[in-house]
Design a protein around this motif. Structure first.
Motif: not given
Length: 383
Positions: A82-109
């Motif tokens: 989850m620390a890796a996931a949070d870093t990816a979000i902070r490094a790759m995205l900015r407020p106002g950005d949109h992302l696509i995720i799986p509809d059966d993704a891991y609950g923590g993500s």
């Protein structure tokens, strides 16, 4: 240690970044259990290290090995997936950005994106990640990232990495693939067009249920630099002992994954023929919707199996409590077999959302015990 690119997977797992210690000749990499490093002259380090939050030789060795196995140029090890996931979000995205995720993704993500990312200013769309038309239709002008798991957790949906990378890149977005279920041994998403690979190294990479860790790997120099900067600035780095344990697990990843796959295939066959089992989710089965795609991008099909049982939630919970060798516990990817009820355990955070999992679903992490014992244990629990 730099090895030829055509050296085999296990050779690289054992040797990259792990040359004998130059001072003592120790074959096994030392644990550099230190917070700081001496400098002989102000501002001039002896080997590029000044403070372990910014870098540590043990962590560096793990990062070099992971980058090699995933065919990337940069890797960063973290204190958790989850620390890796949070870093990816902070490094790759900015407020106002949109992302696509799986509809059966891991609950923590999902929890991270929905409960922390959205208040930060992100928007997201959850789609069936195997449906390329649905992925394509979800793209917006503000889409900057497609967040992909393959196989997904817990329904083992298969995403076509190459096809989704084309959708992402055509839209000016990046593709991140959570490769935790497959491990670097079974699948290398960067080779298939992904921009970033993420791991919970807690799972198959570590392999022994004794560490918590995560990693981000990329071939993109700018992203690699950004991940390192964010890790240093935010501080969610892997400690040297955890990095050392993870590196030790990595050395046996190939042989462990072969046994995981052997056992999971046998368990999937057993479940598919059992009268009390409704549906089996395992990409190695020919009737799995993503079987052909998995066959094209994975070496084998992994050690995770999910299934639904007759009798609903109550019966699923009882089965989870009746096993002897399958330990009732969260997590996955260790040498021991685990059983869990996703709806009440690992995926409780998605209850009531579009990602809610069936309440009669059981997830197995099939270990490397003797297969006859595992099959007998599961049969007893079902019967």
């Amino acid at each position: 240690m730099t090895l030829p690119a055509d050296d085999g997977f296990s050779t690289r797992a054992i040797h990259v970044g792990q040359e004998p210690d130059p001072t003592t000749g120790a074959v096994v990499l030392p644990i550099y259990q230190t917070s700081t490093f001496a400098q002989d002259v102000v501002g001039q380090t002896r080997a590029g290290y000044d403070y372990s939050r910014a870098g540590n030789p043990t962590s560096t060795a793990l990062e070099l090995a992971l980058a090699s196995l995933e065919r990337g140029r940069h890797a960063k090890a973290f204190a958790s997936g989850m620390a890796a996931a949070d870093t990816a979000i902070r490094a790759m995205l900015r407020p106002g950005d949109h992302l696509i995720i799986p509809d059966d993704a891991y609950g923590g993500s999902f929890r991270l994106i929905d409960k922390i990312g959205v208040p930060w200013g992100l928007t997201y769309t959850a789609v069936p990640i195997a449906d390329l038309d649905a992925v394509r239709a979800a793209v917006r002008p503000t889409t900057r990232l497609i967040w992909c798991e393959t196989p997904t957790n817990p329904l083992l949906t298969i995403a076509d990495i190459y096809a989704i990378s084309e959708i992402a890149h055509d839209a000016g977005a990046k593709l991140l693939v959570d490769n935790t279920f497959a491990s670097p041994y079974l699948q290398q998403p960067l080779v298939l067009g992904a921009d970033v690979v993420m791991h919970s190294t807690t799972k198959y990479v570590g392999g022994h249920s004794d560490i918590i860790g995560g990693a981000l790997i990329t071939a993109d120099d700018e992203l690699g630099e950004s991940f390192s900067f964010h890790a240093k600035s935010m501080g969610g780095i892997a400690g040297p002992f955890d990095a050392w344990l993870t590196l030790r697990g990595l050395k046996t990843l190939a042989v462990r994954m072969e046994r995981h796959c052997d056992n999971a295939e046998a368990i999937a066959d057993l479940l598919q023929s059992h009268s009390r089992v409704g549906r089996v989710y395992y990409p190695g089965l020919e009737n799995h919707e993503g079987h052909d795609v998995a066959a094209g991008q994975m070496l084998r099909y992994g050690g995770m199996v999910s299934f639904r049982v007759a009798g609903g939630r109550e019966e699923a919970v009882k089965i989870c409590s009746r096993t002897r060798l399958f330990t009732l516990a969260e997590s996955l990817g260790g040498v021991e077999s685990l059983i869990e009820h996703p709806g009440l355990m690992t995926h409780a955070s998605v209850a009531g959302s579009s990602l809610e999992v069936p309440d009669d679903l059981i997830r197995l992490s099939v270990g490397i015990e003797d297969i006859d014992d595992l099959m007998a244990d599961l049969s007893d629990a079902l019967n």
